[in-house]
Write a protein that holds these residues in place. Structure first.
Motif, short mmCIF file in Angstrom:
data_model
loop_
_atom_site.label_atom_id
_atom_site.label_comp_id
_atom_site.label_asym_id
_atom_site.label_seq_id
_atom_site.Cartn_x
_atom_site.Cartn_y
_atom_site.Cartn_z
N CYS A 33 47.61 -15.99 170.40
CA CYS A 33 48.46 -16.38 171.53
C CYS A 33 49.24 -15.18 172.05
O CYS A 33 49.37 -15.01 173.28
CB CYS A 33 49.38 -17.52 171.13
SG CYS A 33 48.52 -19.08 170.91
N GLU A 34 49.77 -14.38 171.15
CA GLU A 34 50.51 -13.18 171.57
C GLU A 34 49.59 -12.21 172.31
O GLU A 34 49.97 -11.64 173.33
CB GLU A 34 51.15 -12.50 170.36
CG GLU A 34 52.31 -13.28 169.80
CD GLU A 34 52.81 -12.76 168.45
OE1 GLU A 34 52.14 -11.89 167.84
OE2 GLU A 34 53.86 -13.24 167.99
N GLU A 35 48.37 -12.04 171.81
CA GLU A 35 47.41 -11.13 172.43
C GLU A 35 47.08 -11.55 173.87
O GLU A 35 46.94 -10.71 174.75
CB GLU A 35 46.12 -11.11 171.60
CG GLU A 35 45.03 -10.20 172.14
CD GLU A 35 43.76 -10.27 171.31
OE1 GLU A 35 42.70 -9.97 171.87
OE2 GLU A 35 43.82 -10.62 170.11
N TYR A 36 47.00 -12.85 174.11
CA TYR A 36 46.66 -13.37 175.43
C TYR A 36 47.88 -13.81 176.23
O TYR A 36 47.76 -14.41 177.30
CB TYR A 36 45.69 -14.55 175.31
CG TYR A 36 44.28 -14.12 174.91
CD1 TYR A 36 43.33 -13.83 175.86
CD2 TYR A 36 43.94 -14.01 173.56
CE1 TYR A 36 42.05 -13.44 175.49
CE2 TYR A 36 42.67 -13.62 173.18
CZ TYR A 36 41.72 -13.34 174.15
OH TYR A 36 40.45 -12.96 173.78
N SER A 37 49.08 -13.55 175.70
CA SER A 37 50.35 -13.96 176.34
C SER A 37 50.38 -15.44 176.66
O SER A 37 50.79 -15.87 177.74
CB SER A 37 50.59 -13.14 177.62
OG SER A 37 50.67 -11.78 177.32
N LEU A 38 49.97 -16.23 175.68
CA LEU A 38 49.99 -17.69 175.83
C LEU A 38 51.09 -18.29 174.97
O LEU A 38 51.23 -17.94 173.80
CB LEU A 38 48.65 -18.28 175.39
CG LEU A 38 47.45 -18.02 176.27
CD1 LEU A 38 46.17 -18.46 175.59
CD2 LEU A 38 47.63 -18.73 177.61
N PRO A 39 51.85 -19.23 175.52
CA PRO A 39 52.84 -19.92 174.71
C PRO A 39 52.16 -20.81 173.66
O PRO A 39 51.12 -21.40 173.93
CB PRO A 39 53.62 -20.78 175.70
CG PRO A 39 53.03 -20.56 177.03
CD PRO A 39 51.87 -19.66 176.90
N LEU A 40 52.76 -20.88 172.48
CA LEU A 40 52.24 -21.67 171.38
C LEU A 40 53.24 -22.78 171.08
O LEU A 40 54.41 -22.52 170.81
CB LEU A 40 52.04 -20.79 170.15
CG LEU A 40 51.67 -21.50 168.85
CD1 LEU A 40 50.35 -22.25 168.97
CD2 LEU A 40 51.63 -20.50 167.70
N VAL A 41 52.76 -24.03 171.14
CA VAL A 41 53.56 -25.19 170.75
C VAL A 41 53.00 -25.68 169.43
O VAL A 41 51.81 -25.93 169.32
CB VAL A 41 53.48 -26.31 171.81
CG1 VAL A 41 54.26 -27.54 171.35
CG2 VAL A 41 53.99 -25.81 173.16
N ASP A 42 53.87 -25.80 168.43
CA ASP A 42 53.44 -26.25 167.10
C ASP A 42 53.83 -27.70 166.92
O ASP A 42 55.01 -28.04 166.86
CB ASP A 42 54.10 -25.38 166.02
CG ASP A 42 53.68 -25.76 164.62
OD1 ASP A 42 52.73 -26.55 164.45
OD2 ASP A 42 54.30 -25.25 163.67
#
Length: 155
Positions: free
Chosen positions: A142-151
């Motif tokens: 997610c960090e590599e693709y600049s995507l927010p991560l919801v857990d």
């Protein structure tokens, strides 16, 4: 009965606090909620913590804060409770399913990466049965693709 999770506390350990809360007449607001959210935010090193009425409400709020719109894609584990996908569809977004590891039932990193497109707005990781195994690798992607991560850590 097969228990999935064994409680870490006993009723006796929280009995006095529960009596105090019920006696106050304030179950969803008031000083107990403020104290609890303060403790949670300190524990997870977050600036703020918010309580919701359900995990479904929390997921919906997260996706709204991330401005998920109709036509956006949200990548989600294909092993989850229906509400996980419902919150995506309620916003008009498209759930994109990522296969899970058959031992942990959590999203496979390579499956996540293969599903990312220009329309991907967020990733919704599900801690299957309370097990967050694999989330570190998912977070790095997610960090590599600049995507927010919801857990989704609801059990």
């Amino acid at each position: 009965m097969i228990r999935l999770i064994e409680p870490y506390i006993t009723f006796e350990e929280v009995e006095a606090e529960l009596k105090e809360i019920f006696s106050s007449g304030m179950l969803t607001k008031g000083p107990f909620v403020r104290t609890f959210t303060d403790h949670i935010s300190q524990y997870v090193s977050a600036k703020h913590a918010f309580l919701t009425t359900s995990a479904t409400t929390a997921l919906s709020m997260c996706l709204k804060i991330l401005n998920v719109q109709p036509g956006d894609e949200v990548i989600v584990s294909d092993f989850s409770f229906p509400a996980t996908v419902n919150v995506i569809e309620d916003l008009g977004a498209k759930p994109v399913f990522a296969d899970v590891d058959l031992e942990t039932f959590n999203m496979l990193p390579e499956e996540l990466e293969s599903q990312i497109t220009s329309r991907t707005k967020a990733v919704l990781f599900v801690d299957a049965l309370g097990n967050p195994t694999g989330i570190t690798n998912i977070k790095h992607i997610c960090e590599e693709y600049s995507l927010p991560l919801v857990d989704d850590a609801a059990v």
